[in-house]
Scaffold this motif. Structure first.
Motif, mmCIF file in Angstrom:
data_model
loop_
_atom_site.group_PDB
_atom_site.id
_atom_site.type_symbol
_atom_site.label_atom_id
_atom_site.label_comp_id
_atom_site.label_asym_id
_atom_site.label_seq_id
_atom_site.Cartn_x
_atom_site.Cartn_y
_atom_site.Cartn_z
ATOM 1 N N LEU A 284 -11.430 -4.297 14.020
ATOM 2 C CA LEU A 284 -9.966 -4.042 13.991
ATOM 3 C C LEU A 284 -9.641 -3.077 15.411
ATOM 4 C CD1 LEU A 284 -9.363 -3.353 10.123
ATOM 5 C CD2 LEU A 284 -8.874 -5.490 11.445
ATOM 6 N N ASP A 285 -8.383 -3.387 15.895
ATOM 7 C CA ASP A 285 -8.052 -2.721 16.736
ATOM 8 C C ASP A 285 -6.490 -2.590 16.835
ATOM 9 O OD1 ASP A 285 -6.959 -4.897 18.289
ATOM 10 O OD2 ASP A 285 -8.694 -4.906 19.861
ATOM 11 N N ALA A 286 -6.030 -1.473 17.070
ATOM 12 C CA ALA A 286 -4.449 -1.473 17.047
ATOM 13 C C ALA A 286 -3.931 -0.076 17.878
ATOM 14 C CB ALA A 286 -3.841 -1.112 15.656
ATOM 15 N N PHE A 287 -2.846 0.089 18.067
ATOM 16 C CA PHE A 287 -2.275 1.243 18.994
ATOM 17 C C PHE A 287 -1.761 2.572 18.286
ATOM 18 C CE2 PHE A 287 -1.955 -2.153 21.822
ATOM 19 C CZ PHE A 287 -2.377 -1.644 23.257
ATOM 20 N N THR A 288 -1.850 2.171 16.726
ATOM 21 C CA THR A 288 -1.528 3.262 15.806
ATOM 22 C C THR A 288 -2.450 3.418 14.913
ATOM 23 O OG1 THR A 288 -0.175 2.105 14.433
ATOM 24 C CG2 THR A 288 0.855 3.110 16.658
ATOM 25 N N GLU A 289 -2.937 4.632 14.335
ATOM 26 C CA GLU A 289 -3.851 5.016 13.356
ATOM 27 C C GLU A 289 -3.210 4.375 11.865
ATOM 28 O OE1 GLU A 289 -7.240 6.108 11.245
ATOM 29 O OE2 GLU A 289 -6.773 6.049 13.435
ATOM 30 N N ALA A 290 -2.017 4.172 11.917
ATOM 31 C CA ALA A 290 -1.294 4.010 10.547
ATOM 32 C C ALA A 290 -1.507 2.303 10.329
ATOM 33 C CB ALA A 290 0.149 4.401 10.542
ATOM 34 N N GLU A 291 -1.290 1.747 11.648
ATOM 35 C CA GLU A 291 -1.269 0.365 11.587
ATOM 36 C C GLU A 291 -2.861 -0.110 11.105
ATOM 37 O OE1 GLU A 291 -0.737 -3.702 14.479
ATOM 38 O OE2 GLU A 291 -0.249 -1.644 15.401
ATOM 39 N N ILE A 292 -3.731 0.496 11.739
ATOM 40 C CA ILE A 292 -5.088 0.020 11.526
ATOM 41 C C ILE A 292 -5.642 0.356 10.121
ATOM 42 C CG2 ILE A 292 -6.599 2.117 12.296
ATOM 43 C CD1 ILE A 292 -7.943 0.217 14.281
ATOM 44 N N GLN A 293 -4.944 1.518 9.836
ATOM 45 C CA GLN A 293 -5.476 1.702 8.186
ATOM 46 C C GLN A 293 -4.785 0.804 7.398
ATOM 47 O OE1 GLN A 293 -7.929 3.793 7.147
ATOM 48 N NE2 GLN A 293 -8.360 4.296 9.259
ATOM 49 N N ALA A 294 -3.673 0.326 7.589
ATOM 50 C CA ALA A 294 -2.970 -0.634 6.683
ATOM 51 C C ALA A 294 -3.759 -1.792 6.816
ATOM 52 C CB ALA A 294 -1.636 -0.777 7.022
ATOM 53 N N GLU A 295 -4.175 -2.190 7.824
ATOM 54 C CA GLU A 295 -4.758 -3.630 8.065
ATOM 55 C C GLU A 295 -6.332 -3.647 7.254
ATOM 56 O OE1 GLU A 295 -5.097 -4.446 12.080
ATOM 57 O OE2 GLU A 295 -3.095 -5.312 12.203
ATOM 58 N N LEU A 296 -7.083 -2.369 7.518
ATOM 59 C CA LEU A 296 -8.200 -2.148 6.734
ATOM 60 C C LEU A 296 -8.135 -2.478 5.311
ATOM 61 C CD1 LEU A 296 -11.271 -1.330 6.881
ATOM 62 C CD2 LEU A 296 -10.464 1.094 7.127
ATOM 63 N N GLN A 297 -7.272 -1.660 4.680
ATOM 64 C CA GLN A 297 -7.105 -1.732 3.393
ATOM 65 C C GLN A 297 -6.479 -2.841 2.752
ATOM 66 O OE1 GLN A 297 -7.851 1.021 1.300
ATOM 67 N NE2 GLN A 297 -8.463 2.098 3.206
ATOM 68 N N GLU A 298 -5.982 -3.884 3.348
ATOM 69 C CA GLU A 298 -5.532 -5.155 3.128
ATOM 70 C C GLU A 298 -7.090 -5.827 3.279
ATOM 71 O OE1 GLU A 298 -3.353 -8.122 1.741
ATOM 72 O OE2 GLU A 298 -2.438 -6.183 2.325
ATOM 73 N N ILE A 299 -7.865 -5.836 3.999
ATOM 74 C CA ILE A 299 -8.789 -6.524 4.027
ATOM 75 C C ILE A 299 -9.951 -6.108 2.843
ATOM 76 C CG2 ILE A 299 -11.188 -6.850 5.291
ATOM 77 C CD1 ILE A 299 -9.392 -7.094 7.735
ATOM 78 N N LEU A 300 -10.174 -4.793 2.565
ATOM 79 C CA LEU A 300 -10.884 -4.159 1.480
ATOM 80 C C LEU A 300 -10.511 -4.881 0.191
ATOM 81 C CD1 LEU A 300 -11.822 -0.703 2.951
ATOM 82 C CD2 LEU A 300 -13.001 -2.862 3.096
#
Length: 470
Positions: A284-300
């Protein structure tokens, strides 16, 4: 198609175009007779290493006018024999056309010569805020070779393949003229896209000399989640659900414990995750930490109900993450090291049909008593399937390989897939092309080939036979 042999008179005439003796090689060594697999060897009569567009123009026009076969060559990382001089003649080795011609961040483009290696392009951009996003595993491949095969790589799920990142190319055709196809402009609704016709043509229509690539702002945050599953099939079956979640990962790769065991033997290193027999690597890549963490949690959350074990989440710069990606990128070399001979099929199927292919591979392994390790790009349905000779005789290996390739192509066609997702058709698979895509379709491609290359001298006998079987 009949070709002329190079004569002493031809050698003298061609040498007049190349002033440097070191770039005009009349006694080629085995360096020029193979690709990465070294299964088929074919020695050119002459190797020319141009450094300017004008040199390429002169050589190509002379070869066409005198019906001498000519094959463009990059850094020989191909797997399907597309760079082999099957008909003899001239190997046009582009590796010394390797300069950055323009870095233009205001237009988000960069122009390079076709012989520059990916690793050198990436090195040039390392301290800049922009990057060239395609990420084929072979970092020593040339950009011209990537253009010719429309190379994919690890980031195709989110960013697309090479085609999506090429704005403009310069190409020498057999009339000796240098053509510009495409533009720095982003959009075009302006007639046929000859640029896109050249991309993926495996050097059979012209010689690419310059490439203007699209630059992308470098994401500030990136992480990797390595998700273990009890079986490889379970891992693969999680991918459609991940992609349906609304998250667009940079990367979704799959690999099984069997190929990782080969990598451990090859590298003398241990894969850092011991749980599970099948793995999905999600980048995953993104420009903000919040965005990348939200995407990660969705996948998990998605994979939790699909039998996944505990994911290992790593920052992209973490040493363990680097080791895991190192393992993924070295799987091909590890498999190659494990067997005397190896061949490959890189079919591409709809992502939900990957298990069908994996099941057929298991059946073929048992039917033929043949080892067929595999891994690949789960996010786009592109499988890398390897045929190992091990202790088979040459005759048995050739027969069994033909059976495997035929069966996998048959299944791929039934699943509405393609013969190759990344590595091309080249010389190795050309004889399957007519049957897979049909005579009418292939005859149309032959007409395109004859328009660009009326004498059939540029990389002959690649992708499909120039003359159809009766």
């Amino acid at each position: 198609m009949k070709y002329n042999e190079l004569t002493a008179q031809d050698i003298e005439a061609l040498h007049a175009f190349i002033s440097d003796d070191e770039r005009f090689i009349t006694e080629p060594t085995e360096h020029w007779d193979h690709d990465q697999f070294k299964v088929v060897r074919a020695m050119p009569k002459l190797v020319i290493q141009p450094v300017t567009n004008e040199e390429v123009q002169n050589v190509v026009k002379y070869a066409s006018d005198h019906k001498i076969p000519l094959v463009p060559r990059g850094n020989s990382t191909g797997l399907m024999g597309a760079n082999l001089t099957i008909k003899g003649g001239i190997s046009l080795d582009m590796v010394k056309m390797n300069q950055v011609l323009e870095y233009d961040p205001d237009s988000l483009t960069m122009t390079v010569q076709a012989g520059i290696r990916l690793r050198d392009l990436e090195g040039y951009l390392a301290d800049k805020p922009f990057t060239y996003m395609p990420a084929p595993a072979m970092h020593w491949a040339t950009i011209g070779g990537n253009v010719d095969t429309n190379a994919g790589g690890l980031k195709a799920v989110k960013y697309g393949v090479t085609r999506e990142h090429i704005r403009e190319i310069k190409v020498v055709l057999t009339d000796g003229k240098l053509y510009k196809f495409g533009a720095k402009a982003v959009k075009s609704a302006s007639g046929y896209s000859l640029k896109d016709l050249i991309i993926g043509s495996e050097g059979t229509l012209g010689v690419v000399t310059e490439v203007t690539v699209r630059l992308v702002p470098r994401p500030k945050n990136s992480i990797n989640a390595i998700i273990p599953f009890p079986t490889l099939n379970q891992a693969i079956k999680s991918v459609p659900a991940i992609l349906a979640s609304g998250v667009i990962p940079t990367t979704v790769e799959f690999m099984g414990r069997k190929v990782l065991d080969l990598w451990e033997n090859y590298s003398n290193q241990e894969f850092p995750i011991k749980e599970g027999d099948g793995f999905i690597i999600v980048g995953l890549d993104a420009f903000t930490e919040a965005e990348i963490q939200a995407e990660l949690q969705e996948i998990l959350e998605v994979v939790k109900g699909l039998g996944a074990g505990e994911a290992v989440v790593l920052n992209a710069e973490d040493e363990k993450a680097k080791l895991i990606w190192k393992a993924r990128e070295e799987l091909l070399l590890a498999i190659q090291k494990s067997t005397p001979k190896m061949d490959e099929v890189d079919v591409c199927v709809p992502i939900n049909k990957i298990p069908d292919v994996l099941n057929r591979i298991e059946e073929l392994e048992k039917e033929l008593n043949m080892r067929i390790p595999n891994f690949g790009h789960a996010g786009d349905g592109n499988l890398h399937i390897y045929l190992c000779s091990d202790d088979q005789s040459d005759e048995d290996y050739e027969r069994n390989s033909h059976t495997v390739i035929s069966e996998l192509f048959k299944l791929t066609k039934e699943l509405d897939g393609n013969m190759s997702g990344e590595h091309g058709i080249g010389y190795a698979r050309k004889d399957f092309f007519d049957d897979f895509y049909g005579r009418d379709y292939t005859d149309m491609l032959r007409k395109v080939k004859s328009l660009f290359d009326p004498n059939g001298i540029i990389n002959p006998d690649k992708i499909f036979p120039l003359e159809p079987k009766d």
